[in-house]
Design a protein around this motif. Structure first.
Motif, PDB file in Angstrom:
ATOM      1  N   SER A   1       0.840  -1.209   0.000  1.00  0.00           N
ATOM      2  CA  SER A   1       0.000   0.000   0.000  1.00  0.00           C
ATOM      3  C   SER A   1       0.866   1.248   0.000  1.00  0.00           C
ATOM      4  O   SER A   1       0.562   2.217  -0.691  1.00  0.00           O
ATOM      5  CB  SER A   1      -0.911   0.019   1.219  1.00  0.00           C
ATOM      6  OG  SER A   1      -1.746  -1.099   1.223  1.00  0.00           O
TER       7      SER A   1
ATOM      8  N   ASP B   1      -6.127  -0.551  -4.538  1.00  0.00           N
ATOM      9  CA  ASP B   1      -5.558  -1.114  -3.306  1.00  0.00           C
ATOM     10  C   ASP B   1      -6.525  -2.150  -2.736  1.00  0.00           C
ATOM     11  O   ASP B   1      -7.524  -1.797  -2.123  1.00  0.00           O
ATOM     12  CB  ASP B   1      -5.288  -0.009  -2.284  1.00  0.00           C
ATOM     13  CG  ASP B   1      -4.434  -0.524  -1.128  1.00  0.00           C
ATOM     14  OD1 ASP B   1      -4.160  -1.745  -1.081  1.00  0.00           O
ATOM     15  OD2 ASP B   1      -4.041   0.285  -0.272  1.00  0.00           O
ATOM     16  N   GLU B   2      -6.248  -3.395  -2.957  1.00  0.00           N
ATOM     17  CA  GLU B   2      -7.074  -4.506  -2.473  1.00  0.00           C
ATOM     18  C   GLU B   2      -8.563  -4.229  -2.669  1.00  0.00           C
ATOM     19  O   GLU B   2      -9.332  -4.249  -1.705  1.00  0.00           O
ATOM     20  CB  GLU B   2      -6.787  -4.770  -0.989  1.00  0.00           C
ATOM     21  CG  GLU B   2      -5.318  -4.953  -0.729  1.00  0.00           C
ATOM     22  CD  GLU B   2      -5.032  -5.838   0.468  1.00  0.00           C
ATOM     23  OE1 GLU B   2      -5.931  -6.587   0.883  1.00  0.00           O
ATOM     24  OE2 GLU B   2      -3.904  -5.791   0.955  1.00  0.00           O
TER      25      GLU B   2
HETATM   26 MG   LIG Z   1      -2.268  -2.487   2.364  1.00  0.00          MG
END
Ligand SMILES: [Mg+2]
Ligand SMILES: Nc1ncnc2c1ncn2[C@@H]1O[C@H](COP(=O)(O)OP(=O)(O)OP(=O)(O)O)[C@@H](O)[C@H]1O
Lengths: 273, 377
Positions: free
Chosen positions: B43, B158-159
Motif C-alpha cells: 500500500s 488497493d485490495e
Molecule cells: Mg495495504
C-alpha cells in the motif's frame, strides 16, 4: 413480566428520576419567579399559591432586557463563529497531518483551561483599557473566542478523527484542494459534530460571568450582568432574581431544546456507529 | 502511452525504513500486480505512486516525466480504495462526477461522462442513490466508476475486492479483467490474494520487507522463482521444501540425495554448485503423485477431498510434512503408507542462501505475454 421489559422499565424510571433531579433547580426557579417575595422565602415552601407576574413587571421596569439579551446573542454567536473559523483549519491539520508534537500540543491547549482566570485578570484588564476594548462587544467576543478555543479545537479534532481518511484522500485524488477538501467533504461529513461543538461553545459563552462582569458595564453587558444587578446590596429579592434568571436562560433553553437532537447525535458520534 | 518507472524508491516513517529501494518499470497498458505478505509495503508503494505519501528518496516517472513533487490530482491517476471511500453525502452520480465538477467541466458533459461510465458498469439504475443504499459489490462498482470517469493515465487499486464475499470476488475479478481490456489502460493493483494476482496480472511484483523479491509474468514466477520466498509465496498449496545434499554435479544437472536414500538428477545449470553442498529441493504439490515406484516413503496424515482433486498431507519420516495433490479418484485413507513419485523436470533447487539454481529448461509459457489489445477507438 419478561425480565427484559422489567429492566427496561427500571432504566426508564431511573432516567426520569435523574432528569428530574437535574432539572429540579431550574423548575424551582421558574416556579419561584411567579411567587410573591413573601411566598418565595416561606417555610415550609409554598409550591404555587396565587401566581403573579409582578416580578416580571418589576424586572422589566428596572432594566432593558432586550438590550442585554441582544448583547448575549451577538457575543455568544460571534465568539462561537470566530472560534469555529479558527479551529476548523487547526483541527483539520491536527487530525489529518499530525506532526511529532501534535498530541502534546493538544494537551497543552487543554491544560491552559486549568489556569484560574483571575490570574490574568489584571493584564487583560489593562490591555483592554489601553486598547479601548472595555465595555465593547468585540472585546468580549475576542476574550470568549480565546477562552473556548482549546475546547472547540479539541472537540472538532475528535469529530474529524471519526471521518475516514480514505474519503479525504479520494477527494485529493479527484483534485480537491485543501480548502475544497474541508468545505465539500470534511464539513458535511462532520456536521453533527460541528453543530454540537458550536452549541456547547454558545452555551459556555452565554453562561460566562467572570469576564463579562469585569470587562463590561452597560454598553456591551450581556445577560449575566443583568442577573447580577438583581443581587443588590439592599438584600436578595429571590422572586425577582428568579424572574430575571428565567428570562436570562429562556433563549438558550429554547435554542438548546430545538437543537437537542443534533446535540445528542454529536455527543454520541462514533459511540453508536 | 502511460508508463510508470520507479528508480530506487525509498520511504521512511520517522526512523523506520519501510520501502528499501524499489526499481520497477511498468509498461504501457500493463496490468501490474503487487503481492506480498501483510505489512510488506504494498500500500505504501502504491500510495507513493498516487502522491498520497511523500517519496523519501528516489525517482518516480510517469510517461517519462518526473512527478515526485506533483500533487496527486495532477499526476493523472485514479485510485480505487479498499474501503471504497465513496462520499457518503453525495449520490452515486455526484460521487462519479466529483472530479469533473472540481475540474470545472460543464454540467452536460459531466452528465454524459457519468452516463457512459455507468453503462459500462451497469450502474444506471443506481445513479440517484446514496452509497449507504448500495450493496458491497455495487459500492465497489461505483468506486471503479468514479475512477473511470476521470479517464486517468493509470488506474491504481488497493485490495479492491478484499471486502467482498468469495463468489462476488470471483465475479468482480472477471469484470476487472474485461474492464482492463475494454479501457486499455495501465493498471497497478495491490492484493495479497495470489489467485487474483495470477489471473489478472501481466506482471506480478512480489514484495517482502520493502524490497522487490521478483517481478515477472505470472508463469515466470511460477516456473522460475528467483528464490525460496517467491517459490513459497506463489502457488497454492505452497511448494514443498526438502533439505538435501548434492552428491554429484554434471553439465546436465545436479544429483541430490533425497531423504530416504534415493537420488535424483535435477536438470539445472549448476553454476557454482558442487558435490557436498547443502541445498533445498522444491517441488509443488501438483507435481507430486502417489506411485508404486515413488522415491519417497510417507504416511498420510490428513486427506482433503475437493471432488476433482484430493490433497494428501503426508508425514515424511524425520523430515516433515509434504503435500501431494492427487487425483479426485484416489482411494487413499488416513494412515495409509504411500510412495511418492517426483518428476525431476518439475523440481527446483535452492542454494543454502535461498537463491534458486537456474533451471536448465526455460518453461515455454514463462515469457508469454497477453496480446496487446487493439487501441480503443
Ligand atoms: Mg495495504
Ligand atoms: N503512516 C505510517 N506511519 C508509520 N508506519 C507506517 C505508516 N504506514 C505504514 N507503515 C508501516 O509500513 C509498513 C508497510 O505498510 P503497508 O500498509 O504498505 O503494508 P501492506 O503491504 O499494504 O500490508 P497489508 O497487506 O496489511 O495492507 C508496515 O510495517 C506499516 O506498519
Amino acid at each position: 413480566m419478561h425480565p427484559n421489559t422489567r429492566s427496561k422499565l427500571w432504566l426508564t424510571a431511573l432516567g426520569w428520576f435523574a432528569a428530574l433531579v437535574i432539572f429540579f433547580p431550574i423548575l424551582w426557579m421558574i416556579l419561584t419567579s411567579f411567587k410573591t417575595e413573601i411566598n418565595a422565602i416561606a417555610t415550609p415552601p409554598v409550591v404555587l399559591a396565587a401566581p403573579t407576574l409582578e416580578n416580571y413587571v418589576a424586572v422589566r421596569e428596572r432594566a432593558d432586557y432586550i438590550h442585554f439579551a441582544l448583547n448575549s446573542i451577538i457575543i455568544s454567536f460571534g465568539a462561537t463563529l470566530l472560534a469555529t473559523l479558527i479551529a476548523v483549519p487547526a483541527a483539520y491539520a491536527m487530525a489529518f497531518f499530525p506532526g511529532r508534537r501534535t498530541k502534546d500540543l493538544l494537551l497543552w491547549m487543554l491544560s491552559t483551561k486549568m489556569m484560574p482566570a483571575v490570574g490574568v485578570l489584571i493584564p487583560i484588564y489593562l490591555l483592554f483599557r489601553d486598547l479601548h476594548a472595555l465595555d465593547t462587544r468585540w472585546g468580549l467576543i475576542v476574550v470568549y473566542t480565546l477562552m473556548n478555543l482549546p475546547i472547540v479545537v479539541w472537540m472538532l479534532y475528535t469529530f474529524f478523527k471519526e471521518v475516514p481518511k480514505d474519503i479525504l484522500e479520494a477527494g485529493r485524488m479527484d483534485g480537491a484542494k485543501p480548502k475544497q477538501e474541508v468545505w465539500m467533504l470534511l464539513l458535511p461529513l462532520s456536521l453533527p459534530g460541528i453543530a454540537s461543538t458550536a452549541l456547547l461553545s454558545i452555551i459556555l459563552c452565554w453562561n460566562e460571568a467572570f469576564w463579562s462582569l469585569n470587562l463590561t458595564s452597560s454598553n456591551a453587558a450581556p445577560l449575566t450582568t443583568f442577573i447580577a444587578s438583581f443581587s443588590a446590596p439592599e438584600g436578595l429579592f429571590w422572586a425577582k432574581l428568579s424572574a430575571a434568571s428565567t428570562v436570562a436562560i429562556a433563549p438558550i433553553l429554547v435554542f438548546g431544546w430545538m437543537s437537542q437532537r443534533q446535540l445528542v447525535r454529536g455527543l454520541t458520534f462514533g459511540a453508536v456507529k | 502511452m502511460s508508463t510508470v518507472v520507479l528508480k530506487d524508491i525509498r520511504k521512511s516513517f520517522g526512523d523506520v525504513q519501510v520501502i528499501k529501494g524499489v526499481d520497477l518499470a511498468i509498461e504501457d497498458r500493463e496490468f501490474c500486480v503487487f503481492v506480498g505478505p501483510s505489512g510488506c509495503g504494498k500500500s505504501t508503494l502504491l500510495r507513493m505512486i498516487a502522491g498520497l505519501e511523500e517519496i523519501t528518496s528516489g525517482e518516480l516517472k510517469i510517461d517519462g516525466e518526473q512527478v515526485n513533487d506533483v500533487p496527486p490530482a495532477e499526476r493523472g491517476l485514479a485510485m480505487v480504495f479498499q474501503t471504497y471511500a465513496l462520499y457518503p453525502h453525495m449520490t452515486v452520480a455526484d460521487n462519479m462526477a466529483f472530479s469533473l465538477r472540481l475540474a470545472g467541466v460543464s454540467k452536460e458533459e459531466r452528465y454524459q461522462k457519468v452516463r457512459d461510465a455507468a453503462r459500462v458498469l451497469q450502474l444506471e439504475p443506481l445513479l440517484e442513490r446514496k452509497p449507504k443504499e448500495l450493496s458491497g459489490g455495487q459500492r465497489q462498482r461505483v468506486a471503479i466508476g468514479r475512477a473511470i470517469v476521470r479517464e486517468p493515465r493509470v488506474f491504481l487499486f488497493d485490495e479492491p475486492l478484499s471486502n467482498l464475499d468469495a463468489a462476488l470476488r470471483v465475479q468482480m475479478r472477471i469484470e476487472l479483467a474485461r474492464l482492463h481490456e475494454h479501457l486499455n489502460a495501465t493498471m497497478i493493483y495491490v492484493t495479497h490474494d495470489q489467485v487474483e494476482a495470477m489471473t489478472l496480472a501481466d506482471k506480478i511484483v512480489v514484495l517482502q520487507g520493502g524490497i522487490v523479491e521478483q517481478a515477472g509474468t505470472p508463469l515466470e514466477l511460477y516456473h522460475h522463482p528467483r528464490n525460496l520466498f517467491v517459490a513459497g509465496f506463489i502457488g497454492s498449496p505452497k511448494m514443498n521444501f526438502l533439505n538435501c545434499t548434492v552428491s554429484a554435479v554434471e553439465a546436465a544437472g545436479a544429483t541430490v540425495q533425497l531423504p530416504g536414500g534415493a537420488s535424483l538428477t535435477v536438470p539445472v545449470h549448476p553454476g557454482p554448485l558442487k558435490a557436498g553442498d547443502q541445498v533445498t529441493l522444491g517441488v509443488r504439490p501438483e507435481h507430486l503423485r502417489p506411485s508404486e515406484t515413488g522415491e519417497l516413503q510417507a504416511e498420510v496424515m490428513v486427506v482433503e477431498r475437493l471432488g476433482g482433486e484430493t490433497f494428501l498431507y503426508c508425514q515424511l519420516a524425520g523430515v516433515g510434512m509434504l503435500v501431494v495433490q492427487a487425483d479426485g479418484e484416489v482411494a487413499t485413507q488416513v494412515h495409509d503408507r504411500i510412495a511418492i513419485k517426483l518428476n525431476p523436470v518439475n523440481c527446483h533447487l535452492f542454494t543454502a542462501d535461498g537463491m534458486a539454481v537456474e533451471r536448465a529448461i526455460r518453461h515455454p509459457l514463462a515469457d508469454l505475454r497477453r496480446p496487446v489489445a487493439r487501441k480503443a477507438g
